[in-house]
Design an enzyme around this catalytic site. Structure first.
Site, PDB file in Angstrom:
ATOM      1  N   LYS A 181      87.230 -14.507  62.270  1.00 13.22           N
ATOM      2  CA  LYS A 181      86.183 -15.441  62.710  1.00 13.22           C
ATOM      3  C   LYS A 181      85.031 -14.589  63.250  1.00 13.22           C
ATOM      4  O   LYS A 181      85.098 -14.035  64.339  1.00 13.22           O
ATOM      5  CB  LYS A 181      86.740 -16.339  63.826  1.00 13.22           C
ATOM      6  CG  LYS A 181      86.116 -17.716  63.980  1.00 13.22           C
ATOM      7  CD  LYS A 181      84.632 -17.765  64.230  1.00 13.22           C
ATOM      8  CE  LYS A 181      84.270 -17.393  65.650  1.00 13.22           C
ATOM      9  NZ  LYS A 181      82.833 -17.304  65.926  1.00 13.22           N
ATOM     10  N   GLU A 256      88.945  -5.453  72.824  1.00 16.11           N
ATOM     11  CA  GLU A 256      87.844  -4.470  72.915  1.00 16.11           C
ATOM     12  C   GLU A 256      86.703  -5.203  73.603  1.00 16.11           C
ATOM     13  O   GLU A 256      85.956  -5.943  72.961  1.00 16.11           O
ATOM     14  CB  GLU A 256      87.422  -4.010  71.509  1.00 16.11           C
ATOM     15  CG  GLU A 256      88.505  -3.316  70.705  1.00 16.11           C
ATOM     16  CD  GLU A 256      88.778  -1.892  71.164  1.00 16.11           C
ATOM     17  OE1 GLU A 256      87.982  -1.350  71.960  1.00 16.11           O
ATOM     18  OE2 GLU A 256      89.806  -1.332  70.757  1.00 16.11           O
ATOM     19  N   CYS A 290      78.398  -2.003  73.274  1.00 22.04           N
ATOM     20  CA  CYS A 290      79.352  -1.992  74.393  1.00 22.04           C
ATOM     21  C   CYS A 290      79.416  -0.629  75.054  1.00 22.04           C
ATOM     22  O   CYS A 290      79.839  -0.508  76.190  1.00 22.04           O
ATOM     23  CB  CYS A 290      80.726  -2.406  73.894  1.00 22.04           C
ATOM     24  SG  CYS A 290      81.227  -1.439  72.476  1.00 22.04           S
ATOM     25  N   GLU A 387      76.789  -5.825  82.797  1.00 24.12           N
ATOM     26  CA  GLU A 387      76.458  -5.260  81.483  1.00 24.12           C
ATOM     27  C   GLU A 387      75.056  -5.769  81.112  1.00 24.12           C
ATOM     28  O   GLU A 387      74.841  -6.980  81.041  1.00 24.12           O
ATOM     29  CB  GLU A 387      77.504  -5.768  80.476  1.00 24.12           C
ATOM     30  CG  GLU A 387      77.488  -5.049  79.175  1.00 24.12           C
ATOM     31  CD  GLU A 387      78.614  -5.517  78.236  1.00 24.12           C
ATOM     32  OE1 GLU A 387      79.128  -6.639  78.381  1.00 24.12           O
ATOM     33  OE2 GLU A 387      78.949  -4.734  77.334  1.00 24.12           O
TER      34      GLU A 387
HETATM   35  P1  NAP Z   1      81.325 -13.081  73.092  1.00 24.89           P
HETATM   36  O1  NAP Z   1      80.419 -14.125  73.589  1.00 24.89           O
HETATM   37  O2  NAP Z   1      82.563 -12.798  73.865  1.00 24.89           O
HETATM   38  O3  NAP Z   1      81.700 -13.499  71.598  1.00 24.89           O
HETATM   39  C1  NAP Z   1      82.504 -12.692  70.778  1.00 24.89           C
HETATM   40  C2  NAP Z   1      83.189 -13.549  69.756  1.00 24.89           C
HETATM   41  O4  NAP Z   1      84.030 -14.479  70.419  1.00 24.89           O
HETATM   42  C3  NAP Z   1      82.253 -14.373  68.893  1.00 24.89           C
HETATM   43  O5  NAP Z   1      82.781 -14.449  67.588  1.00 24.89           O
HETATM   44  C4  NAP Z   1      82.289 -15.717  69.573  1.00 24.89           C
HETATM   45  O6  NAP Z   1      81.974 -16.770  68.710  1.00 24.89           O
HETATM   46  C5  NAP Z   1      83.737 -15.785  69.971  1.00 24.89           C
HETATM   47  N1  NAP Z   1      84.027 -16.733  71.045  1.00 24.89           N
HETATM   48  C6  NAP Z   1      83.216 -17.143  72.047  1.00 24.89           C
HETATM   49  N2  NAP Z   1      83.864 -18.015  72.839  1.00 24.89           N
HETATM   50  C7  NAP Z   1      85.112 -18.165  72.328  1.00 24.89           C
HETATM   51  C8  NAP Z   1      86.263 -18.938  72.687  1.00 24.89           C
HETATM   52  N3  NAP Z   1      86.278 -19.725  73.765  1.00 24.89           N
HETATM   53  N4  NAP Z   1      87.363 -18.849  71.906  1.00 24.89           N
HETATM   54  C9  NAP Z   1      87.376 -18.057  70.829  1.00 24.89           C
HETATM   55  N5  NAP Z   1      86.326 -17.306  70.434  1.00 24.89           N
HETATM   56  C10 NAP Z   1      85.209 -17.355  71.185  1.00 24.89           C
HETATM   57  O7  NAP Z   1      80.607 -11.680  72.944  1.00 24.89           O
HETATM   58  P2  NAP Z   1      79.272 -11.362  72.135  1.00 24.89           P
HETATM   59  O8  NAP Z   1      78.135 -11.800  72.976  1.00 24.89           O
HETATM   60  O9  NAP Z   1      79.344 -11.831  70.741  1.00 24.89           O
HETATM   61  O10 NAP Z   1      79.344  -9.766  72.063  1.00 24.89           O
HETATM   62  C11 NAP Z   1      78.903  -8.952  73.065  1.00 24.89           C
HETATM   63  C12 NAP Z   1      80.089  -8.473  73.907  1.00 24.89           C
HETATM   64  O11 NAP Z   1      81.000  -7.757  73.072  1.00 24.89           O
HETATM   65  C13 NAP Z   1      79.652  -7.483  74.956  1.00 24.89           C
HETATM   66  O12 NAP Z   1      80.321  -7.743  76.163  1.00 24.89           O
HETATM   67  C14 NAP Z   1      80.087  -6.143  74.371  1.00 24.89           C
HETATM   68  O13 NAP Z   1      80.285  -5.133  75.321  1.00 24.89           O
HETATM   69  C15 NAP Z   1      81.340  -6.517  73.671  1.00 24.89           C
HETATM   70  N6  NAP Z   1      81.683  -5.521  72.634  1.00 24.89           N
HETATM   71  C16 NAP Z   1      82.742  -4.699  72.854  1.00 24.89           C
HETATM   72  C17 NAP Z   1      83.063  -3.720  71.914  1.00 24.89           C
HETATM   73  C18 NAP Z   1      84.229  -2.812  72.133  1.00 24.89           C
HETATM   74  O14 NAP Z   1      84.634  -2.147  71.180  1.00 24.89           O
HETATM   75  N7  NAP Z   1      84.801  -2.741  73.323  1.00 24.89           N
HETATM   76  C19 NAP Z   1      82.296  -3.598  70.745  1.00 24.89           C
HETATM   77  C20 NAP Z   1      81.226  -4.453  70.563  1.00 24.89           C
HETATM   78  C21 NAP Z   1      80.932  -5.421  71.518  1.00 24.89           C
HETATM   79  P3  NAP Z   1      80.547 -17.535  68.783  1.00 24.89           P
HETATM   80  O15 NAP Z   1      79.613 -16.681  68.084  1.00 24.89           O
HETATM   81  O16 NAP Z   1      80.788 -18.808  68.150  1.00 24.89           O
HETATM   82  O17 NAP Z   1      80.207 -17.654  70.236  1.00 24.89           O
END
Ligand code: NAP
Length: 483
Positions: A181, A256, A290, A387
């Site tokens: 997804k 992650e 990240c 962040e």
């Molecule tokens: P996010 O809001 O947590 O969303 C990530 C994914 O989760 C998206 O596909 C989102 O879908 C989905 N999602 C959101 N709410 C959900 C729920 N209740 N149940 C299931 N899935 C759900 O994060 P983001 O804004 O896309 O990405 C940025 C974050 O990712 C930052 O905190 C960054 O540090 C972290 N990141 C970490 C790494 C690592 O390797 N550690 C790498 C890259 C990014 P929708 O699009 O529909 O909301």
């Protein structure tokens, strides 16, 4: 001018069980270009019914996929890798359109994403077990590694391709099947890579991409008995929710999550190298990674010189639409991201920080924000603990190694940290005390397919890339034979 409709890989349907399908409700999610605000396409707005179908299809495909030899799977993955490189420019164009990053960076991500497919295609042939010397002369102990089964993946928008291949390639190489997804902001890269997997001969159901309602799809992923593992890349708050949901089926998890990387520049650092490292770590992907430097600690003896030179370099960064070859900093992903940057800057300035460049929305409008440098930042400010995920560089003064190590570790996160010093003893003394999954020493370009990427503390657990990344998709089975 090139448009998305000229591109064969531009798919607007989801990919389930080998078919390109619409949502049962026919509803769609609109996707916009963050550089222009214009609609670029839409994808099916699916929910739990389609997620159940995808999991069932993936489960049906599992038996024959895992029964194949590792070499046969490697052959298919190798074609997938080659097709990805052959189509790199088209995928990069899709990425810039939906995510905003400059084309050169997008192309870099496609190559980085492809490298995981190639590496795991090879490494899948080296999933070894063990024979353990017996404690009993009539028994033999054999350890085998088996694929986990159906894997579910949820991925973010900031690296819309690499965060998928970093999970899908080891999963498939190990003999697992996967349902993905992608983030709703960037579904087209995910669908493009699925299209290439189909062309490469990945059998129906082995890889699926489902778009739409994250909560509904996520609940199926986290609670379904047939899903043996959830691998998630995204924010820490969502990671916490998913972890809780997964407890109902005691599902294996890899998280992650977010980061708050400190970049520490000691007084004996090579200043030019540190400036280049800081620019890359802060402004790549407009600060939306990240592992971005979130806090830049500079020793007081070189603080003013570093601040002046770094600010000059930041002022020269070209902001604009990533399709323009000269552009180095693209737009932020959405309005929420801009508001967050504004609030953090306002909070820091109200508590004594000063802006030396940038600080506000860019005159280009839409998602654009000025590359920003803040000086005299201290730990009372939200920008130090949150962040940022934007092109804002806070510079913090420090005096001693002990003090800066304490401050660097004073966070719930533990993903990446960076240090710059020419003193080799200091490098190891500091690196060993940093509570982080990864430490860049005189380098901020630390990620590639052969090394383990991942964090500690609330940055999550599990590793991606390298042999450690492959181990995440197998289970260890012990066979005891009585003679
Ligand atoms: P996010 O809001 O947590 O969303 C990530 C994914 O989760 C998206 O596909 C989102 O879908 C989905 N999602 C959101 N709410 C959900 C729920 N209740 N149940 C299931 N899935 C759900 O994060 P983001 O804004 O896309 O990405 C940025 C974050 O990712 C930052 O905190 C960054 O540090 C972290 N990141 C970490 C790494 C690592 O390797 N550690 C790498 C890259 C990014 P929708 O699009 O529909 O909301």
């Amino acid at each position: 001018m090139q448009t998305l409709n000229d591109i064969n890989l531009f798919q607007q349907s989801a990919f389930i069980n080998g078919e390109w399908v619409e949502a049962q409700s026919k509803a769609r999610v609109i996707v916009t270009n963050p550089a222009t605000g214009e609609e670029i396409g839409s994808v099916p707005d699916m929910g739990s019914a389609e997620a159940l179908k995808a999991v069932d299809g993936s489960h049906d495909a599992l038996q024959s996929w895992k029964a194949m030899t590792a070499q046969a799977r490697a052959d298919i993955l190798t074609s997938w890798y080659k097709l990805t490189l052959d189509n790199a420019e088209e995928i990069a164009f899709i990425m810039t359109m939906e995510q905003g990053k400059p084309l050169a960076e997008a192309l870099g991500e496609v190559k980085y994403a492809a490298s995981f497919i190639q590496w795991f295609a090879e490494e899948g042939k080296r999933i070894y077990g063990d024979v353990i010397p017996s404690t009993n002369k009539d028994q033999r102990f054999i350890i085998t590694k088996e694929p986990l089964g159906v894997v579910a993946a949820i991925t973010p928008w900031n690296f819309p391709l690499a965060m998928i291949t970093r999970k899908a390639a080891p999963a498939l190489a190990a003999g697992c099947t996967i349902v993905i997804k992608p983030a709703n902001e960037t579904p087209f890269c995910a669908l493009a890579i699925a299209k290439l997997a189909e062309q490469a001969g990945v059998p129906a159901g082995v890889i699926n991409v489902i778009t739409g309602n994250s909560e509904a799809i996520g609940s199926v992923f986290t609670t379904h008995e047939k899903v043996k593992k959830l691998t998630f890349t995204g924010s820490t708050p969502i990671g916490r929710i998913l972890m809780q949901q997964c407890s109902s089926t005691v599902k294996k998890l890899a998280l992650e999550l977010g980061g708050n990387a400190p970049l520490i520049i000691f007084e004996d650092a090579d200043l030019d190298k540190a400036i280049q490292g800081a620019l890359f770590a802060k402004f790549r992907n407009a600060g939306q990674t990240c592992v971005c430097a979130n806090r830049i600690y500079v020793h007081k003896k070189i603080y003013s010189e570093f601040a002046a030179k770094f600010t000059e370099a930041v002022k020269s960064l070209k902001v604009g639409n990533g399709l323009d070859n000269q552009v180095q900093v693209g737009p932020l992903i959405n309005e929420k991201a801009i508001i967050k940057a504004e609030k953090l800057i306002e909070d820091a300035c109200s508590k004594g920080a000063s802006l030396v460049c940038g600080g506000k929305r860019h005159e280009l409008g839409n998602g654009f924000f000025e590359p920003t440098v803040l000086i005299d930042v201290d730990k009372s400010m939200d920008i130090v603990s949150e962040e940022i995920f934007g092109p804002v560089a806070p510079l913090i003064r420090f005096e001693s190694d002990k003090e800066v190590i304490e401050q660097a570790n004073d966070t719930i996160y533990g993903l990446a940290a960076y240090i710059y010093t020419e003193n080799i003893s200091r490098i190891f003394e500091v690196a060993e005390q940093l509570e982080y999954g990864m430490v860049g020493m005189n380098s901020t370009a630390i990620s590639n397919e052969v090394v383990p990427f991942g964090g500690v503390k609330q940055s999550g657990f599990g590793r991606e890339g390298s042999k450690y990344g492959l181990e995440e998709f197998v289970t260890t089975k012990y066979l005891c034979l009585e003679l």
